[in-house]
Design a protein around this motif. Structure first.
Motif: not given
Length: 315
Positions: A53-65, A234-242, A253-260
């Motif tokens: 559930g956290e994976v699904g919610s973090c997929l569209t988080a503002g910092s991730v986008i 710390a350039a705040r790209e996708l991996l840094t955001a996660t 692990i959940e946030l690494l799945i989001v990045a993947s």
């Protein structure tokens, strides 16, 4: 006496059937691999320690986008720098000028021989060598000076490092594409009165694109993944955001799945774009490749015809 022609079956060659050879162990190995793969995926997806559930919610988080946007920007800009730099280096590498050839070879030796991660850290810490960037007119006080840290931001350091490193690899790709074009094309262009630069722009490079584009698409996908290395500054790209998110909620692990998932999605889009570009390029080259040689031959024939008519008229 019984006629043998009446008892022996007569088979026409057109009536012969081709029966495929059976490979039972091939099916056994396929079923075994499918079973093992299904077990691994099921055990991973069904783990009670993963919060999907956290994976699904973090997929569209503002910092991730926002991180995805910066990842795409870094990929496009750095790859553009690499392509332009690679073309320049490849032309220098094929130049008859020994100085230009030596500079190109030294560049390739340095940037291909050192890890891109070290290059990223080096450019980010350039202020340790040059605290300020100054430009002054000699023997005058006219000029300006800017602190290096204000110029070499994390994003700027990432673009410089990734772009300059990619230029070294693109130079070899472009050089291979130029070598793949037949020498006769250059000779035909010279016969038409083109300079060496015009022949390179209008004849050689367009035909070399067939060899250059496929590995360039692969380099683009590699560049997309290499942008994750700028997380060290710390350039705040996708991996840094996660990383910043799991630094707060500890769901590593959940946030690494989001990045993947996002990296896979972006890589898939890049692969589809590469396939479309290759198909389009094949169509364009099929239309344009033959007219270049045909145009050269037609031009030569017209010149010879006009010369013949002139000589006949004089005679």
């Amino acid at each position: 006496m019984i006629n043998s022609t009446l008892t022996e079956p007569h088979t026409h060659p057109d009536e012969l059937r081709t029966v495929a050879r059976r490979h039972p162990w091939r099916w056994v190995s396929a079923l075994l691999a499918l079973a093992v793969g299904t077990a691994v995926v099921w055990s991973f997806a069904g783990s009670p320690n993963l919060q999907w559930g956290e994976v699904g919610s973090c997929l569209t988080a503002g910092s991730v986008i926002d991180g995805i946007g910066l990842t795409v920007l870094l990929t496009v800009v750095a790859q553009g720098v690499g392509i332009v730099g690679g073309i320049v280096l490849a032309v220098m590498r094929r130049s008859s000028n020994p100085v230009l050839k030596a500079i190109s070879g030294l560049y390739l030796w340095i940037f291909r021989g050192t890890p891109v991660l070290i290059q990223i850290i080096f450019w980010y810490n350039l202020a340790l060598i040059f605290p300020a960037v100054a430009l002054h007119i000699p023997f005058t006080s006219i000029g300006f000076s800017v602190a290096t840290n204000s110029l070499i931001t994390p994003v700027a350091a990432a673009v410089i490092a990734l772009g300059l490193n990619e230029a070294a690899y693109m130079a070899e790709i472009v050089r291979g594409g130029l070598i793949s074009v037949e020498q006769g094309q250059s000779e035909a262009a010279a016969t038409l009165g083109m300079t060496r630069g015009q022949a390179m722009r209008h004849v050689i490079l367009p035909q070399a694109l067939r060899t250059i584009v496929p590995p360039t698409g692969n380099e683009l996908i590699n560049m997309l993944k290499n942008t994750s290395l700028v997380s060290v500054i710390a350039a705040r790209e996708l991996l840094t955001a996660t990383q910043q998110i799991y630094g707060v909620n500890y769901l590593v692990i959940e946030l690494l799945i989001v990045a993947s998932i996002w990296y896979l999605a972006l890589s898939t889009v890049a692969s589809l774009a590469q396939s479309l570009l290759e198909r389009r390029l094949q169509v364009v080259l099929r239309v344009r490749q033959q007219p270049w040689t045909a145009r050269a031959a037609h031009r030569l024939a017209s010149l010879r015809s006009s010369a013949t008519l002139t000589s006949d008229g004089k005679s």
